[in-house]
Design a protein around this motif. Structure first.
Motif, PDB file in Angstrom:
ATOM      1  N   SER A 113       0.838  -1.198   0.000  1.00  0.00           N
ATOM      2  CA  SER A 113       0.000   0.000   0.000  1.00  0.00           C
ATOM      3  C   SER A 113       0.870   1.244   0.000  1.00  0.00           C
ATOM      4  O   SER A 113       1.801   1.364   0.811  1.00  0.00           O
ATOM      5  N   CYS A 114       0.556   2.159  -0.894  1.00  0.00           N
ATOM      6  CA  CYS A 114       1.309   3.405  -1.015  1.00  0.00           C
ATOM      7  C   CYS A 114       0.340   4.576  -0.926  1.00  0.00           C
ATOM      8  O   CYS A 114      -0.756   4.529  -1.503  1.00  0.00           O
ATOM      9  N   PHE A 115       0.752   5.637  -0.213  1.00  0.00           N
ATOM     10  CA  PHE A 115      -0.099   6.802  -0.023  1.00  0.00           C
ATOM     11  C   PHE A 115       0.718   8.084  -0.206  1.00  0.00           C
ATOM     12  O   PHE A 115       1.883   8.144   0.188  1.00  0.00           O
ATOM     13  N   HIS A 116       0.075   9.092  -0.787  1.00  0.00           N
ATOM     14  CA  HIS A 116       0.684  10.413  -0.921  1.00  0.00           C
ATOM     15  C   HIS A 116       0.054  11.384   0.064  1.00  0.00           C
ATOM     16  O   HIS A 116      -1.154  11.353   0.299  1.00  0.00           O
ATOM     17  N   MET A 147       1.612  16.686  -4.828  1.00  0.00           N
ATOM     18  CA  MET A 147       1.175  15.319  -4.586  1.00  0.00           C
ATOM     19  C   MET A 147      -0.325  15.279  -4.299  1.00  0.00           C
ATOM     20  O   MET A 147      -0.846  16.085  -3.530  1.00  0.00           O
ATOM     21  N   ASP A 148      -1.006  14.337  -4.925  1.00  0.00           N
ATOM     22  CA  ASP A 148      -2.445  14.154  -4.778  1.00  0.00           C
ATOM     23  C   ASP A 148      -2.709  13.202  -3.609  1.00  0.00           C
ATOM     24  O   ASP A 148      -2.262  12.056  -3.624  1.00  0.00           O
ATOM     25  N   ASN A 149      -3.433  13.670  -2.604  1.00  0.00           N
ATOM     26  CA  ASN A 149      -3.663  12.864  -1.401  1.00  0.00           C
ATOM     27  C   ASN A 149      -5.051  12.224  -1.363  1.00  0.00           C
ATOM     28  O   ASN A 149      -5.520  11.809  -0.294  1.00  0.00           O
ATOM     29  N   ALA A 150      -5.740  12.118  -2.522  1.00  0.00           N
ATOM     30  CA  ALA A 150      -7.119  11.600  -2.535  1.00  0.00           C
ATOM     31  C   ALA A 150      -7.203  10.193  -1.948  1.00  0.00           C
ATOM     32  O   ALA A 150      -8.149   9.869  -1.206  1.00  0.00           O
TER      33      ALA A 150
END
Length: 331
Positions: A223-226, A290-293
């Motif tokens: 899992s990767c998150f911005h 960076m898009d944090n949606a």
């Protein structure tokens, strides 16, 4: 056998590693920290069990990780030095420990692994075609982590902008903009005029990691998150916050000047850190956001400290600003 809420933190003497370790303790975790010194000077954080060892020694990492359900890999060579020869071996040791324990491995990510074809807005699935050596290493780090999930490890990557926070570490804020331990008179800004830049406040990044770990069983194996962090649209928001903090706390102005990149160029043949800094100059010459949606969809929000509060805490924490005295009756 892994204990549900026991974590090993590699890099706990650094900025992000130390912040994650402290917040894990606050969240009720049992936390171990691997350090080459048994108890690092100046670190008296209660609740952290310090273990003497080196992230480059696989046996020591494996032994420290025994029984851990989480391994936070937040260790980096100081001052950007010897990246190519040290970064991947250290990660390989953490990967082997995570596989052996069936643990979740957490990595603080950056924008280094992206190139111009992915700019200006980055999502978790943007193509990774970096133009730099450190970027290529970052791509390889994440590839090895993905492969590790096929052997029983789980992975969480949290990518953020340039770090800043109360404890000096290997970052642009405390090694470029201002000087730890010295009053702020001059702010040296590396960015091109009018170009946006993204920052990540360490306590917010750490809080994001801790909250994702609380939901790790519901996440996929990789899992990767911005994080959106603090977006400085024209390069003046962060320096403006520093100027306001200095004026309010010290009663004097601070001036902003540009970084003399030409001087770094001249000194680069003799100073490895300057060579590595020059390689990343492109990140200061183009806006990258960076898009944090995905993160917001997972947590419902993104941890976010207001910029003025974050900057004051950072300057006080690194000794560049004296704390404001408590109001009468509030001490």
């Amino acid at each position: 056998m892994a204990t549900q809420d026991t974590a090993l933190v590699l890099g706990a003497t650094g900025g992000i590693g130390g912040e994650v370790a402290r917040q894990l303790v606050d969240a009720g975790w049992t936390v171990r920290a691997l350090s080459r010194r048994h108890v690092p000077v100046g670190d008296d954080t209660p609740g952290i069990s310090w273990i003497t060892g080196d992230a480059l020694n696989r046996h020591e990492v494996m032994a420290a990780a025994e029984g851990c359900s989480v391994i936070v890999h937040a260790v980096n060579p100081p001052g950007y030095r010897r990246w190519a020869s040290l970064v991947l071996p250290m990660l390989d040791n953490s990967i082997e420990a995570a596989i052996a324990q069936g643990a979740t491995l957490v990595l603080p990510g950056t924008t280094y692994n992206f190139g111009p074809d992915a700019f200006p807005v980055l999502t978790e699935d943007s193509p990774q075609h970096p133009l730099t050596r450190k970027g290529a290493i970052r791509v390889e780090l994440e590839r090895r982590l993905f492969d590790a999930t096929g052997s029983g490890a789980r992975v969480i990557i949290v990518r953020a902008g340039d770090f800043f926070g109360p404890r000096a570490g290997n970052n642009w804020f405390s090694q470029g903009l201002v000087k730890p331990g010295k009053p702020v008179g001059k702010i040296i800004y590396p960015g091109a005029p009018g170009i946006g830049h993204q920052w990540g406040y360490l306590p917010d990044v750490a809080r994001t990691m801790v909250e994702l770990l609380a939901r790790r069983e519901a996440l996929g194996p990789f899992s990767c998150f911005h994080m959106a962090g603090h977006w400085d649209g024209d390069g003046t928001a962060l320096t403006g916050a520093i100027c306001r903090a200095v004026h309010r706390h010290a009663g004097r102005p601070a001036r902003v000047v540009g970084l003399p990149w030409w001087l770094l160029t001249l000194a680069s043949p003799f100073v490895e850190t300057f060579r590595e800094m020059r390689e990343m100059r492109y990140l200061w010459q183009t806006p990258i956001r960076m898009d944090n949606a995905k993160l917001v969809a997972t947590l419902g929000y993104e941890p976010h400290t207001p910029i003025d509060e974050a900057v004051v805490a950072t300057l006080v924490g690194i000794g560049a600003l004296d704390p404001m005295p408590a109001a009468p009756g509030l001490a």
